[in-house]
Design a protein around this motif. Structure first.
Motif, PDB file in Angstrom:
ATOM      1  N   LEU A   1       0.825  -1.205   0.000  1.00  0.00           N
ATOM      2  CA  LEU A   1       0.000   0.000   0.000  1.00  0.00           C
ATOM      3  C   LEU A   1       0.860   1.255   0.000  1.00  0.00           C
ATOM      4  CD1 LEU A   1      -2.770   1.394   0.202  1.00  0.00           C
ATOM      5  CD2 LEU A   1      -2.600   1.127   2.710  1.00  0.00           C
ATOM      6  N   ASN A   2       1.919   1.193   0.786  1.00  0.00           N
ATOM      7  CA  ASN A   2       2.811   2.353   0.825  1.00  0.00           C
ATOM      8  C   ASN A   2       3.435   2.608  -0.565  1.00  0.00           C
ATOM      9  OD1 ASN A   2       2.381   2.851   3.541  1.00  0.00           O
ATOM     10  ND2 ASN A   2       4.008   1.446   4.191  1.00  0.00           N
ATOM     11  N   LYS A   3       3.813   1.530  -1.228  1.00  0.00           N
ATOM     12  CA  LYS A   3       4.380   1.690  -2.569  1.00  0.00           C
ATOM     13  C   LYS A   3       3.351   2.217  -3.559  1.00  0.00           C
ATOM     14  CE  LYS A   3       7.934  -1.878  -2.184  1.00  0.00           C
ATOM     15  NZ  LYS A   3       8.437  -3.195  -2.710  1.00  0.00           N
ATOM     16  N   ALA A   4       2.078   1.717  -3.401  1.00  0.00           N
ATOM     17  CA  ALA A   4       1.029   2.174  -4.311  1.00  0.00           C
ATOM     18  C   ALA A   4       0.728   3.649  -4.120  1.00  0.00           C
ATOM     19  CB  ALA A   4      -0.246   1.354  -4.084  1.00  0.00           C
ATOM     20  N   GLN A   5       0.931   4.146  -2.913  1.00  0.00           N
ATOM     21  CA  GLN A   5       0.653   5.553  -2.641  1.00  0.00           C
ATOM     22  C   GLN A   5       1.783   6.483  -3.137  1.00  0.00           C
ATOM     23  OE1 GLN A   5       0.015   5.549   1.577  1.00  0.00           O
ATOM     24  NE2 GLN A   5      -2.195   5.016   1.417  1.00  0.00           N
ATOM     25  N   ASP A   6       2.955   5.914  -3.377  1.00  0.00           N
ATOM     26  CA  ASP A   6       4.080   6.740  -3.865  1.00  0.00           C
ATOM     27  C   ASP A   6       3.874   7.096  -5.349  1.00  0.00           C
ATOM     28  OD1 ASP A   6       5.218   6.537  -1.384  1.00  0.00           O
ATOM     29  OD2 ASP A   6       6.545   4.845  -1.923  1.00  0.00           O
ATOM     30  N   PHE A   7       4.496   8.211  -5.758  1.00  0.00           N
ATOM     31  CA  PHE A   7       4.403   8.663  -7.163  1.00  0.00           C
ATOM     32  C   PHE A   7       5.307   7.802  -8.019  1.00  0.00           C
ATOM     33  CE2 PHE A   7       6.138  11.168 -10.709  1.00  0.00           C
ATOM     34  CZ  PHE A   7       4.988  11.498 -11.370  1.00  0.00           C
ATOM     35  N   GLN A   8       4.750   7.366  -9.184  1.00  0.00           N
ATOM     36  CA  GLN A   8       5.520   6.547 -10.113  1.00  0.00           C
ATOM     37  C   GLN A   8       5.268   7.054 -11.554  1.00  0.00           C
ATOM     38  OE1 GLN A   8       4.647   2.407  -9.673  1.00  0.00           O
ATOM     39  NE2 GLN A   8       5.228   2.331  -7.465  1.00  0.00           N
ATOM     40  N   PHE A   9       6.367   7.002 -12.321  1.00  0.00           N
ATOM     41  CA  PHE A   9       6.213   7.373 -13.734  1.00  0.00           C
ATOM     42  C   PHE A   9       5.487   6.289 -14.496  1.00  0.00           C
ATOM     43  CE2 PHE A   9       9.923   9.875 -12.435  1.00  0.00           C
ATOM     44  CZ  PHE A   9       9.579  11.148 -12.895  1.00  0.00           C
ATOM     45  N   LEU A  10       4.952   6.666 -15.585  1.00  0.00           N
ATOM     46  CA  LEU A  10       4.272   5.746 -16.501  1.00  0.00           C
ATOM     47  C   LEU A  10       3.087   5.042 -15.805  1.00  0.00           C
ATOM     48  CD1 LEU A  10       7.360   4.072 -18.260  1.00  0.00           C
ATOM     49  CD2 LEU A  10       6.047   6.060 -19.027  1.00  0.00           C
ATOM     50  N   ARG A  11       2.455   5.693 -14.809  1.00  0.00           N
ATOM     51  CA  ARG A  11       1.271   5.130 -14.158  1.00  0.00           C
ATOM     52  C   ARG A  11       0.221   6.231 -14.032  1.00  0.00           C
ATOM     53  NH1 ARG A  11       1.169   3.027  -8.042  1.00  0.00           N
ATOM     54  NH2 ARG A  11       1.539   5.279  -7.772  1.00  0.00           N
ATOM     55  N   SER A  12      -0.949   5.917 -14.514  1.00  0.00           N
ATOM     56  CA  SER A  12      -2.003   6.915 -14.477  1.00  0.00           C
ATOM     57  C   SER A  12      -2.602   6.992 -13.071  1.00  0.00           C
ATOM     58  CB  SER A  12      -3.102   6.564 -15.502  1.00  0.00           C
ATOM     59  OG  SER A  12      -3.691   5.325 -15.148  1.00  0.00           O
ATOM     60  N   ALA A  13      -3.377   7.990 -12.876  1.00  0.00           N
ATOM     61  CA  ALA A  13      -4.030   8.173 -11.557  1.00  0.00           C
ATOM     62  C   ALA A  13      -5.015   7.063 -11.284  1.00  0.00           C
ATOM     63  CB  ALA A  13      -4.728   9.540 -11.522  1.00  0.00           C
ATOM     64  N   THR A  14      -5.652   6.612 -12.364  1.00  0.00           N
ATOM     65  CA  THR A  14      -6.646   5.535 -12.176  1.00  0.00           C
ATOM     66  C   THR A  14      -5.956   4.252 -11.714  1.00  0.00           C
ATOM     67  OG1 THR A  14      -8.029   6.503 -13.910  1.00  0.00           O
ATOM     68  CG2 THR A  14      -8.439   4.209 -13.317  1.00  0.00           C
ATOM     69  N   GLN A  15      -4.857   3.928 -12.324  1.00  0.00           N
ATOM     70  CA  GLN A  15      -4.111   2.732 -11.921  1.00  0.00           C
ATOM     71  C   GLN A  15      -3.653   2.838 -10.459  1.00  0.00           C
ATOM     72  OE1 GLN A  15      -1.036   2.584 -14.901  1.00  0.00           O
ATOM     73  NE2 GLN A  15      -2.272   1.269 -16.302  1.00  0.00           N
ATOM     74  N   ARG A  16      -3.183   4.062 -10.144  1.00  0.00           N
ATOM     75  CA  ARG A  16      -2.714   4.269  -8.762  1.00  0.00           C
ATOM     76  C   ARG A  16      -3.859   4.052  -7.758  1.00  0.00           C
ATOM     77  NH1 ARG A  16      -2.658   8.691  -5.356  1.00  0.00           N
ATOM     78  NH2 ARG A  16      -0.883   8.777  -3.862  1.00  0.00           N
ATOM     79  N   GLU A  17      -5.028   4.548  -8.119  1.00  0.00           N
ATOM     80  CA  GLU A  17      -6.172   4.421  -7.221  1.00  0.00           C
ATOM     81  C   GLU A  17      -6.573   2.962  -7.095  1.00  0.00           C
ATOM     82  OE1 GLU A  17      -8.898   5.802  -4.533  1.00  0.00           O
ATOM     83  OE2 GLU A  17      -7.311   6.940  -5.536  1.00  0.00           O
ATOM     84  N   GLN A  18      -6.552   2.249  -8.174  1.00  0.00           N
ATOM     85  CA  GLN A  18      -6.905   0.823  -8.132  1.00  0.00           C
ATOM     86  C   GLN A  18      -5.927   0.031  -7.261  1.00  0.00           C
ATOM     87  OE1 GLN A  18      -7.035  -0.342 -12.263  1.00  0.00           O
ATOM     88  NE2 GLN A  18      -9.128   0.470 -12.594  1.00  0.00           N
ATOM     89  N   GLU A  19      -4.651   0.322  -7.411  1.00  0.00           N
ATOM     90  CA  GLU A  19      -3.653  -0.378  -6.602  1.00  0.00           C
ATOM     91  C   GLU A  19      -3.841  -0.084  -5.117  1.00  0.00           C
ATOM     92  OE1 GLU A  19       0.187   0.605  -8.067  1.00  0.00           O
ATOM     93  OE2 GLU A  19      -0.051  -0.517  -9.961  1.00  0.00           O
ATOM     94  N   ILE A  20      -4.108   1.189  -4.833  1.00  0.00           N
ATOM     95  CA  ILE A  20      -4.327   1.562  -3.414  1.00  0.00           C
ATOM     96  C   ILE A  20      -5.551   0.839  -2.845  1.00  0.00           C
ATOM     97  CG2 ILE A  20      -4.985   3.480  -1.896  1.00  0.00           C
ATOM     98  CD1 ILE A  20      -3.230   5.313  -3.666  1.00  0.00           C
ATOM     99  N   ASN A  21      -6.673   0.845  -3.607  1.00  0.00           N
ATOM    100  CA  ASN A  21      -7.903   0.193  -3.132  1.00  0.00           C
ATOM    101  C   ASN A  21      -7.699  -1.311  -2.948  1.00  0.00           C
ATOM    102  OD1 ASN A  21      -9.325   2.613  -3.112  1.00  0.00           O
ATOM    103  ND2 ASN A  21     -10.079   2.370  -5.208  1.00  0.00           N
TER     104      ASN A  21
END
Length: 248
Positions: free
Chosen positions: A196-216
């Motif tokens: 979860l901590n990694k999913a919350q960090d900023f990453q290149f080549l990842r959209s906001a939607t993907q980030r939200e899905q990973e966090i959820n």
């Protein structure tokens, strides 16, 4: 002859003629009265009643008079020196015979009494012996029943202890399984938190939607693992309480 009334002291009866007065056997002092007399008189005072009181001697039937004094003395000597036939019974002196009969009767009575006493004593002894046997049998039965009860209690105790041991072994085995599951769940929870901590960090080549899905997804996994850890801890506590109650 006149007819007379007689008085017995309470009442007068009559009249009676001479023969009737003779039949009544009146005495000289019996008060009598007849017609022409001024008052009552005693029968002994009446002249015509005197024949009622003349004593007539009895007739001589079988009376034998000894002819001489010598015969009288001979008879007296015979009576004193020789017992008559009536003084013996079965050839035995009458007094001795009665004494002998009394002794025999006493002996028979004593024998009968002794017999019945011995019989009574034997019956009492037999009854006491039978009672003692019955009491002994009853005691043996009670002892046997008590031993059987003790054996049943011991068997039940052994069976109960066996059940407790089996239950304890099952609980210990289950406790080990729960501890292993808890350890795995805690490890998985730590990994999920790191993810979860990694999913919350900023990453290149990842959209906001993907980030939200990973966090959820990570959060759902964390919530599920949290619930699993809580349930496992509850089960561990429950098993520990049961193990504390089992005392072998």
């Amino acid at each position: 002859m006149n007819s007379y009334y007689i008085h017995n002291g309470t009442e007068s009866t009559g009249p009676f003629d001479f023969d009737e007065l003779k039949a009544k056997m009146i005495a000289k002092t019996t008060p009598v009265w007849c017609a022409g007399m001024e008052d009552w008189k005693y029968a002994g005072e009446i002249t015509e009643l005197q024949p009622l009181f003349v004593i007539v001697p009895p007739l001589i039937n079988n009376f034998v008079t000894p002819t001489t004094q010598t015969e009288i003395e001979s008879l007296e000597e015979t009576e004193t020196t020789e017992p008559t036939a009536n003084s013996k019974i079965l050839g035995i002196n009458k007094t001795f015979f009665y004494v002998l009969i009394a002794i025999v009767t006493l002996f028979i009575a004593s024998s009968v009494f002794t017999y019945f006493e011995n019989k009574r004593s034997a019956e009492l002894e037999q009854k006491n012996t039978r009672t003692e046997k019955e009491n002994l049998q009853f005691q043996l039965q009670e002892k046997t029943i008590k031993e059987q009860k003790n054996q049943i209690i011991e068997q039940e105790k052994i069976a109960f202890e066996k059940v407790l041991k089996e239950r304890k072994a099952t609980l210990n085995s289950r406790l080990v399984e729960v501890q292993e599951k808890l350890f795995k769940s805690v490890s998985a929870l730590e990994q999920a938190k790191n993810k979860l901590n990694k999913a919350q960090d900023f990453q290149f080549l990842r959209s906001a939607t993907q980030r939200e899905q990973e966090i959820n997804s990570s959060q759902k996994e964390i919530d599920s693992l949290d619930n699993e850890v809580v349930e496992l801890k509850k089960e561990m506590d429950h098993i520990s309480l049961e193990l504390e109650k089992i005392k072998i």
